[in-house]
Scaffold this motif. Sequence first.
Motif, PDB file in Angstrom:
ATOM      1  N   GLN A   1       0.721  -1.112   0.135  1.00  0.00           N
ATOM      2  CA  GLN A   1       0.000   0.161  -0.023  1.00  0.00           C
ATOM      3  C   GLN A   1       0.729   1.244  -0.093  1.00  0.00           C
ATOM      4  O   GLN A   1       1.888   1.331   0.606  1.00  0.00           O
ATOM      5  CB  GLN A   1      -0.857   0.128   1.120  1.00  0.00           C
ATOM      6  N   ILE A   2       0.542   2.409  -0.542  1.00  0.00           N
ATOM      7  CA  ILE A   2       1.058   3.483  -1.019  1.00  0.00           C
ATOM      8  C   ILE A   2       0.367   4.523  -0.059  1.00  0.00           C
ATOM      9  O   ILE A   2      -0.763   4.733  -0.075  1.00  0.00           O
ATOM     10  CB  ILE A   2       1.076   4.128  -2.424  1.00  0.00           C
ATOM     11  N   ILE A   3       1.144   5.240   0.909  1.00  0.00           N
ATOM     12  CA  ILE A   3       0.602   6.240   1.714  1.00  0.00           C
ATOM     13  C   ILE A   3       1.463   7.456   1.647  1.00  0.00           C
ATOM     14  O   ILE A   3       2.626   7.575   1.529  1.00  0.00           O
ATOM     15  CB  ILE A   3       0.509   5.993   3.304  1.00  0.00           C
ATOM     16  N   LYS A   4       0.779   8.441   2.003  1.00  0.00           N
ATOM     17  CA  LYS A   4       1.594   9.897   2.207  1.00  0.00           C
ATOM     18  C   LYS A   4       1.291  10.337   3.652  1.00  0.00           C
ATOM     19  O   LYS A   4       0.328  10.215   4.167  1.00  0.00           O
ATOM     20  CB  LYS A   4       1.019  10.803   1.266  1.00  0.00           C
ATOM     21  N   THR A   5       2.601  10.842   4.117  1.00  0.00           N
ATOM     22  CA  THR A   5       2.480  11.479   5.637  1.00  0.00           C
ATOM     23  C   THR A   5       2.645  13.053   5.441  1.00  0.00           C
ATOM     24  O   THR A   5       3.405  13.240   4.571  1.00  0.00           O
ATOM     25  CB  THR A   5       3.482  10.551   6.526  1.00  0.00           C
ATOM     26  N   GLY A   6       2.204  13.465   6.647  1.00  0.00           N
ATOM     27  CA  GLY A   6       2.579  14.984   6.767  1.00  0.00           C
ATOM     28  C   GLY A   6       2.147  15.893   5.435  1.00  0.00           C
ATOM     29  O   GLY A   6       1.124  15.468   4.984  1.00  0.00           O
ATOM     30  N   GLY A   7       2.492  16.917   5.109  1.00  0.00           N
ATOM     31  CA  GLY A   7       2.294  17.759   4.049  1.00  0.00           C
ATOM     32  C   GLY A   7       3.194  18.927   4.034  1.00  0.00           C
ATOM     33  O   GLY A   7       4.112  18.943   4.373  1.00  0.00           O
ATOM     34  N   ARG A   8       2.572  20.152   3.348  1.00  0.00           N
ATOM     35  CA  ARG A   8       3.612  21.303   3.010  1.00  0.00           C
ATOM     36  C   ARG A   8       2.999  22.293   4.115  1.00  0.00           C
ATOM     37  O   ARG A   8       4.110  23.160   4.046  1.00  0.00           O
ATOM     38  CB  ARG A   8       3.316  21.562   1.604  1.00  0.00           C
ATOM     39  N   ALA A   9       1.999  22.167   5.127  1.00  0.00           N
ATOM     40  CA  ALA A   9       2.078  23.287   5.947  1.00  0.00           C
ATOM     41  C   ALA A   9       3.133  22.956   7.055  1.00  0.00           C
ATOM     42  O   ALA A   9       3.840  21.834   7.258  1.00  0.00           O
ATOM     43  CB  ALA A   9       0.802  22.810   6.550  1.00  0.00           C
ATOM     44  N   ARG A  10       3.641  24.280   7.710  1.00  0.00           N
ATOM     45  CA  ARG A  10       4.700  24.296   8.587  1.00  0.00           C
ATOM     46  C   ARG A  10       4.258  23.656   9.977  1.00  0.00           C
ATOM     47  O   ARG A  10       5.353  23.488  10.800  1.00  0.00           O
ATOM     48  CB  ARG A  10       5.272  25.561   8.715  1.00  0.00           C
ATOM     49  N   LYS A  11       3.068  23.336  10.217  1.00  0.00           N
ATOM     50  CA  LYS A  11       2.840  22.566  11.528  1.00  0.00           C
ATOM     51  C   LYS A  11       1.447  22.019  11.280  1.00  0.00           C
ATOM     52  O   LYS A  11       0.444  22.563  10.359  1.00  0.00           O
ATOM     53  CB  LYS A  11       2.909  23.605  12.526  1.00  0.00           C
ATOM     54  N   SER A  12       1.147  21.197  11.990  1.00  0.00           N
ATOM     55  CA  SER A  12      -0.032  20.534  12.039  1.00  0.00           C
ATOM     56  C   SER A  12      -0.461  19.852  13.423  1.00  0.00           C
ATOM     57  O   SER A  12       0.551  19.306  13.976  1.00  0.00           O
ATOM     58  CB  SER A  12      -0.119  19.304  11.005  1.00  0.00           C
ATOM     59  N   SER A  13      -1.620  19.725  13.801  1.00  0.00           N
ATOM     60  CA  SER A  13      -2.104  18.867  15.052  1.00  0.00           C
ATOM     61  C   SER A  13      -2.776  17.909  14.745  1.00  0.00           C
ATOM     62  O   SER A  13      -3.757  17.319  15.432  1.00  0.00           O
ATOM     63  CB  SER A  13      -2.804  19.958  15.978  1.00  0.00           C
ATOM     64  N   ALA A  14      -3.128  17.499  13.464  1.00  0.00           N
ATOM     65  CA  ALA A  14      -3.987  16.493  12.987  1.00  0.00           C
ATOM     66  C   ALA A  14      -3.521  14.930  12.860  1.00  0.00           C
ATOM     67  O   ALA A  14      -2.488  14.466  12.077  1.00  0.00           O
ATOM     68  CB  ALA A  14      -4.496  16.767  11.350  1.00  0.00           C
ATOM     69  N   GLY A  15      -3.749  14.186  14.006  1.00  0.00           N
ATOM     70  CA  GLY A  15      -3.349  13.046  14.164  1.00  0.00           C
ATOM     71  C   GLY A  15      -1.857  12.621  14.504  1.00  0.00           C
ATOM     72  O   GLY A  15      -1.170  13.460  14.824  1.00  0.00           O
ATOM     73  N   TYR A  16      -1.635  11.311  14.549  1.00  0.00           N
ATOM     74  CA  TYR A  16      -0.196  10.879  14.787  1.00  0.00           C
ATOM     75  C   TYR A  16       0.800  11.411  13.881  1.00  0.00           C
ATOM     76  O   TYR A  16       0.621  11.757  12.590  1.00  0.00           O
ATOM     77  CB  TYR A  16      -0.090   9.351  14.744  1.00  0.00           C
ATOM     78  N   ASP A  17       2.002  11.675  14.358  1.00  0.00           N
ATOM     79  CA  ASP A  17       3.010  12.357  13.273  1.00  0.00           C
ATOM     80  C   ASP A  17       3.628  11.257  12.854  1.00  0.00           C
ATOM     81  O   ASP A  17       4.699  10.750  13.228  1.00  0.00           O
ATOM     82  CB  ASP A  17       4.005  13.188  14.294  1.00  0.00           C
TER      83      ASP A  17
END
Length: 457
Positions: free
Chosen positions: A174-190
């Motif tokens: 399975q292919i997943i993407k983690t994180g993103g381009r925002a400089r911070k996030s409080s959404a879910g596990y890191d």
Amino acid sequence: MAPLTSALTHSLQSLFGERYTTSLALREQHGRGEAHHAAALPDAVIFAQTTAEVSQIVRLCAAENVPVIAFGAGTSLEGHLSAVQGGVSIDLSRMSTVTRVSPQDLDCTVEAGVTREQLNTHLRDMGLFFPIDPGANATLGGMAATRASGTNAVRYGTMRENVLGLTVVLPSGQIIKTGGRARKSSAGYDLTRLFVGSEGTLGIITEVTLRLYGLPEIISAALCSFESVEQAVAAAIQVVQLGIPVARMELMDRGLIRAVNAYSGLELKIEDTLAFEFHGSPAGVQEQVEMVSAIVEENGGRNFAWANAPEERSRLWKARHNAFYAVVSQRPNARGWSSDVCVPVSRLGDCILETRALLKDCSVPAAILGHVGDGNYHVVFAVDPSNAAELAEVAAINKKMVRYAISVGGTSTGEHGVGTGKIAYLREEHGDAVDLMMAIKQAVDPAGIMNPGKILP
């Protein structure tokens, strides 16, 4: 783990043609890194070109319970690449596209096989650079997998701070993407931080999104020498404690200076040495230089030698980056054994003196170097891999150095990673937290096909 079956071999050959190989030379190349660890050859090597292809390979291997090991540039030092249970080495070096750069957001996305030098060449005309510099021209996927750092970490941090997101192929394919381009996030596990430093044991990183930085207006570099390593370390600690934002601060002991002079054709004074680099505006760099010069002088430093022209700086840092090869070149047919630890900066002096005492009667060439601004230092030995007594001697020194570092609140490895070489110290460092690591491994990779035999005891 299961061996490659004829059915799996046929499927992989049909899909990848000449990019699937069982050549002995290529299997040997993919079964070891650059250090002394014995090679363990994969059964086959596949050169993948896309994330989808990596997923295909992993799905097919997972169905047959065959191990998979990711391979980038082959520069690792702690046995990460050895196929201890056979299986398939997936070479990502052909996944070498810089897919996106955003100068406005100071970020980019690259395929895992892009090297740090390739990325910086691509960025140069945009006035940007990626600062993490482990010395070797490693792939950025491999650097993320080992949580690499290097000479610039004192100012810019490590891969942990500079990876914004990942594309990962899980053990199921399975292919997943983690994180993103925002400089911070409080959404879910890191999940990004979970995979950064996992050394390919939880999944294969195929794309990396990275922070970028503007090229400094001024770059200035300097060397200064000391009569003793105690003086050099004391000066380095003061620079850190005063918060002076040096970009690089490297320790090279006199044994390393001697080796580097011979290897790189330099004529540096053979004394314990600190190398500095300063980044910023003209006024900012001038202020940093004045403050560091005063600290160095207070601690007995002398012979300040400046390398301000780009070619002079390049020659200086290339010599530093070639330290591993410089030490190894002192003996014919030697292999390098490179170990690193990282300790609280306040204990750096104690630890380096303890290590120097351990090396006093060492029978093989050895040198101390380090990114002393963040408490990370290395010892490089030139060993004869066929000499069991010699390997046992170096192993005993390494063990004492690592245990002393852990005893003062440090870590068994600041940047090389665990691989197979530092497994013995993981529980000593992390205690019962290792049980949680093992539970995560079991949950993500229940069949244990992802780079088996690495990190966990």
